[in-house]
Design an enzyme around this catalytic site. Sequence first.
Site, short mmCIF file in Angstrom:
data_model
loop_
_atom_site.label_atom_id
_atom_site.label_comp_id
_atom_site.label_asym_id
_atom_site.label_seq_id
_atom_site.Cartn_x
_atom_site.Cartn_y
_atom_site.Cartn_z
N ARG A 167 25.92 15.16 11.89
CA ARG A 167 25.71 14.65 13.93
C ARG A 167 25.80 14.06 14.26
O ARG A 167 25.17 13.62 15.04
CB ARG A 167 25.23 15.81 14.53
CG ARG A 167 25.71 17.45 14.37
CD ARG A 167 27.27 17.97 15.03
NE ARG A 167 27.28 19.32 14.87
CZ ARG A 167 27.25 19.36 13.57
NH1 ARG A 167 28.05 18.68 12.10
NH2 ARG A 167 28.01 20.79 13.16
N SER A 260 26.84 22.75 21.28
CA SER A 260 24.91 22.87 21.29
C SER A 260 24.21 21.62 22.42
O SER A 260 24.91 20.09 21.88
CB SER A 260 24.68 22.51 20.00
OG SER A 260 25.28 23.63 18.80
N GLU A 374 22.64 16.35 21.11
CA GLU A 374 23.08 16.26 20.87
C GLU A 374 24.64 15.47 21.50
O GLU A 374 25.24 14.71 21.07
CB GLU A 374 23.72 17.33 19.94
CG GLU A 374 24.87 17.78 19.44
CD GLU A 374 26.22 18.29 18.07
OE1 GLU A 374 25.32 19.74 18.14
OE2 GLU A 374 26.96 18.90 18.54
C1 LIG Z 1 32.39 24.26 23.43
C2 LIG Z 1 32.31 23.73 22.80
C3 LIG Z 1 31.81 24.04 21.87
C4 LIG Z 1 32.01 22.63 20.93
N1 LIG Z 1 32.01 22.74 20.01
C5 LIG Z 1 30.96 21.69 18.65
C6 LIG Z 1 31.13 21.95 17.27
O1 LIG Z 1 31.25 23.36 17.03
N2 LIG Z 1 30.59 21.19 16.79
C7 LIG Z 1 30.76 19.88 16.73
O2 LIG Z 1 30.67 19.08 16.29
N3 LIG Z 1 31.36 20.00 17.90
C8 LIG Z 1 31.19 20.80 19.15
N4 LIG Z 1 31.27 20.25 20.81
C9 LIG Z 1 31.01 19.18 20.76
C10 LIG Z 1 32.51 18.31 21.30
O3 LIG Z 1 32.98 18.96 21.44
C11 LIG Z 1 32.71 17.41 19.45
O4 LIG Z 1 31.84 16.12 19.89
C12 LIG Z 1 33.89 16.60 20.76
O5 LIG Z 1 34.74 15.52 18.96
C13 LIG Z 1 34.13 15.55 21.31
O6 LIG Z 1 35.52 15.42 22.01
P1 LIG Z 1 35.48 14.10 22.82
O7 LIG Z 1 37.56 13.66 23.11
O8 LIG Z 1 35.31 15.29 24.40
O9 LIG Z 1 34.77 13.18 23.37
P2 LIG Z 1 33.64 12.52 24.36
O10 LIG Z 1 32.48 13.74 25.21
O11 LIG Z 1 35.15 11.87 25.57
O12 LIG Z 1 33.13 11.47 23.62
C14 LIG Z 1 32.08 11.72 22.76
C15 LIG Z 1 31.65 10.38 22.72
O13 LIG Z 1 32.01 9.53 21.44
C16 LIG Z 1 32.67 8.83 22.03
N5 LIG Z 1 34.08 8.24 21.72
C17 LIG Z 1 34.59 9.25 21.97
N6 LIG Z 1 36.19 9.45 22.19
C18 LIG Z 1 36.06 7.67 20.97
C19 LIG Z 1 36.91 6.63 20.09
N7 LIG Z 1 38.28 6.81 20.42
N8 LIG Z 1 36.35 5.87 19.89
C20 LIG Z 1 35.06 5.61 20.11
N9 LIG Z 1 34.20 5.94 20.82
C21 LIG Z 1 34.87 7.31 21.31
C22 LIG Z 1 32.22 8.72 23.92
O14 LIG Z 1 32.42 7.02 24.11
C23 LIG Z 1 31.09 9.44 23.68
O15 LIG Z 1 30.21 8.89 23.21
C24 LIG Z 1 31.37 21.12 21.45
C25 LIG Z 1 31.94 21.43 23.22
C26 LIG Z 1 31.93 22.14 23.69
C27 LIG Z 1 32.54 21.71 24.98
#
Ligand SMILES: Cc1cc2nc3c(=O)[nH]c(=O)nc-3n(C[C@H](O)[C@H](O)[C@H](O)COP(=O)(O)OP(=O)(O)OC[C@H]3O[C@@H](n4cnc5c(N)ncnc54)[C@H](O)[C@@H]3O)c2cc1C
Length: 382
Positions: A167, A260, A374
């Site tokens: 992670r 999580s 996380e």
């Molecule tokens: C219901 C649910 C289930 C989930 N299950 C999992 C799982 O099984 N495994 C897991 O690993 N995660 C899980 N997650 C967490 C999440 O979905 C992941 O971490 C996902 O990759 C985040 O993507 P996002 O586009 O929403 O990022 P955001 O939430 O928009 O951003 C997260 C971070 O990444 C940065 N960021 C985003 N895009 C970029 C970019 N293009 N360049 C630089 N920085 C960037 C942001 O600035 C921020 O710091 C879950 C979340 C939810 C709500």
Amino acid sequence: MALTVREQVSLAGYTTLGVGGPAARFIDAGTDDQIIAEVRDADATGEPVLVLGGGSNLVVADEGFPGTVVHVATTGVSTDPGHDGGVTVAVAAGEDWDRMVERCVAEGLSGIECLSGIPGLAGATPIQNVGAYGQEVSETVVAVRAYDRLRDTTVTLANAECGFGYRTSAFKRSVGQRRGRAALDAAAATGRFVVLGVTFRLSRDPLSAPVRYGELARMLGLGDGGRAPLADVRAAVLALRRGKGMVLDPADPDTRSAGSFFTNPVLDRGQLADVQRRAAAKTGRAAGEVSVPHFPAGDGQDGRVKVPAAWLIEQAGFGKGYPGDGGARISAKHTLALVNPGGPGGASSASLVGLAREIRDGVRQAFGVDLVNEPVLVGAEL
Ligand SMILES: Cc1cc2nc3c(=O)[nH]c(=O)nc-3n(C[C@H](O)[C@H](O)[C@H](O)COP(=O)(O)OP(=O)(O)OC[C@H]3O[C@@H](n4cnc5c(N)ncnc54)[C@H](O)[C@@H]3O)c2cc1C
């Protein structure tokens, strides 16, 4: 595409938790050039920048964000067949991750099927090395194309340069690194690299990669390391995830989370023995009579083990559905997820963070283990 700049945009509507105050400026950036120009301009004036994907791993403070939010809205997926049964898939940062997994499964491309149902955008997957059910993106990422804010140039980082771990990655660790403006960048929570696109190497294979996750293998009727048709694996993962509230569903308040909330702590043997001793003391039994669930932390971890954070939280007295003050609670389906069941306008960010703090402190007191969040906290801290 013309760029629209909006002001005072509530971020609660852009996060899956539905918490967070307004962004001073908010931009939907539909091209790489727009993303780069916005980040570069903000950096030149010292304004904080938050790069926003699907908002599924973010906890934004009620005070909001005092700078520019660059919402990634780029699109494009291209595949390039190799000569060795492998296929290279290059995906723009703004593509929806699960749609991309669905498409790869439908096209018979194997390697990311266990990552079905994870919300958010493709560009965010390398940030915390997204993983689930025994797979992590680090196993299939070939390269990450990014804007390097420090050197003001576009770079391509090979897998080995991404610093992937459990992670985490070099992208996540680079928050607060650039130009010595640590305070601003820590507030912004976006690091040195802005991901523009990710390239994966997948196998053209109707079967999944070997399934290494017991619960999934059992559901598919496989022995450890067995393989199954890609569509079956995707369906099984989605079913397991739905049962835990881990697939976004507007009708299910238990999915209004950031996934999580805590990572599984990695402990050495001495720390594990201490947890065992404390768990036994809580129940009045001898240390040998209590078994603390744990599994190997992986290569290069020197025999260390991961203990499920969910187990520690439950044993410390925080069960499914545990209510915090102010409307936030633990999911009724998964101890590791903190939810804002009412969505935007429901619980405040402060009350959600307060619940996380209560759980973190309770686990520390019961087991001497420090849980680490996380999701990325913006303008807030545990
Ligand atoms: C219901 C649910 C289930 C989930 N299950 C999992 C799982 O099984 N495994 C897991 O690993 N995660 C899980 N997650 C967490 C999440 O979905 C992941 O971490 C996902 O990759 C985040 O993507 P996002 O586009 O929403 O990022 P955001 O939430 O928009 O951003 C997260 C971070 O990444 C940065 N960021 C985003 N895009 C970029 C970019 N293009 N360049 C630089 N920085 C960037 C942001 O600035 C921020 O710091 C879950 C979340 C939810 C709500």
